[in-house]
Write a protein that holds these residues in place. Structure first.
Motif, short mmCIF file in Angstrom:
data_model
loop_
_atom_site.label_atom_id
_atom_site.label_comp_id
_atom_site.label_asym_id
_atom_site.label_seq_id
_atom_site.Cartn_x
_atom_site.Cartn_y
_atom_site.Cartn_z
N HIS A 1 14.98 -25.48 -4.89
CA HIS A 1 16.41 -25.20 -4.99
C HIS A 1 16.83 -24.11 -4.02
N ALA A 2 15.98 -23.11 -3.81
CA ALA A 2 16.30 -22.04 -2.86
C ALA A 2 16.49 -22.60 -1.46
N VAL A 3 15.65 -23.54 -1.06
CA VAL A 3 15.82 -24.18 0.26
C VAL A 3 17.12 -24.98 0.28
N PHE A 4 17.36 -25.74 -0.76
CA PHE A 4 18.57 -26.56 -0.85
C PHE A 4 19.83 -25.70 -0.76
N VAL A 5 19.93 -24.70 -1.60
CA VAL A 5 21.17 -23.91 -1.68
C VAL A 5 21.38 -23.06 -0.43
N THR A 6 20.32 -22.56 0.17
CA THR A 6 20.50 -21.76 1.38
C THR A 6 20.89 -22.63 2.56
N ALA A 7 20.30 -23.81 2.68
CA ALA A 7 20.68 -24.70 3.79
C ALA A 7 22.13 -25.14 3.65
N LEU A 8 22.53 -25.52 2.46
CA LEU A 8 23.91 -25.94 2.24
C LEU A 8 24.88 -24.78 2.45
N SER A 9 24.52 -23.60 1.98
CA SER A 9 25.38 -22.43 2.19
C SER A 9 25.50 -22.10 3.66
N GLY A 10 24.40 -22.17 4.40
CA GLY A 10 24.45 -21.92 5.84
C GLY A 10 25.40 -22.88 6.53
N ALA A 11 25.36 -24.15 6.14
CA ALA A 11 26.27 -25.15 6.72
C ALA A 11 27.72 -24.84 6.36
N LEU A 12 27.94 -24.41 5.12
CA LEU A 12 29.30 -24.04 4.71
C LEU A 12 29.78 -22.81 5.47
N TYR A 13 28.92 -21.84 5.69
CA TYR A 13 29.33 -20.63 6.43
C TYR A 13 29.72 -20.97 7.86
N GLU A 14 29.12 -22.01 8.42
CA GLU A 14 29.48 -22.41 9.78
C GLU A 14 30.89 -22.98 9.88
N VAL A 15 31.47 -23.35 8.74
CA VAL A 15 32.85 -23.87 8.72
C VAL A 15 33.73 -22.99 7.83
#
Length: 146
Positions: A8-22
């Motif tokens: 879950h830590a990998v999942f949530v950080t990857a998704l959050s990183g993508a959200l931060y890019e937008v």
């Protein structure tokens, strides 16, 4: 449970990183096929590294939509989810308020992966670092001047 939390830590950080890019906008991310593809591939990359370290798997439903279906199907699914009200409620709202937490999770994930080559994940993690650095800076206008 421990394995799920690590995945879950990998999942949530990857998704959050993508959200931060937008700028934390799930609708904007949903309209960016390359951005959605990037976070899915980053999650796959991180989970493959976890497989090499014999860390147990994520729940079947999440594995199915992130790993087992063809990439175009996964992209279509996540684009639709992010464009729905659930994209805001499930992911974006928390990500926008948790940059410092995401940054701490990034450190934990990277330690867990023992410096495995995860370039896609690290690219998204750079976005988390940028947002977290901004979040840690004090708001100079909010403080009264002496």
């Amino acid at each position: 449970m421990d394995s799920w939390l690590r995945r879950h830590a990998v999942f949530v950080t990857a998704l959050s990183g993508a959200l931060y890019e937008v700028a934390g906008d799930p609708l904007r991310l949903s309209s960016d096929s390359a951005g959605v593809r990037a976070f899915i591939l980053a999650i796959r990359e991180g989970w493959e590294a976890m497989d090499r370290h014999a860390i147990g798997s994520a729940p079947l439903s999440l594995c199915a939509i992130l790993e087992r279906v063809p990439l175009p199907v996964a992209v279509a699914y996540w684009k639709r989810l992010l464009a729905s009200p659930r994209g805001e409620y499930y992911f974006a709202r928390h990500a926008r308020r948790a940059a410092t937490e995401m940054s701490a999770l990034v450190g934990d994930v990277l330690v867990l992966l023992c410096d495995d080559a995860v370039p896609r994940l690290r690219r998204l993690y750079a976005s988390i670092d940028r947002v977290a650095a901004t979040a840690r800076q004090p708001d100079r206008q909010a403080r009264p001047r002496p």
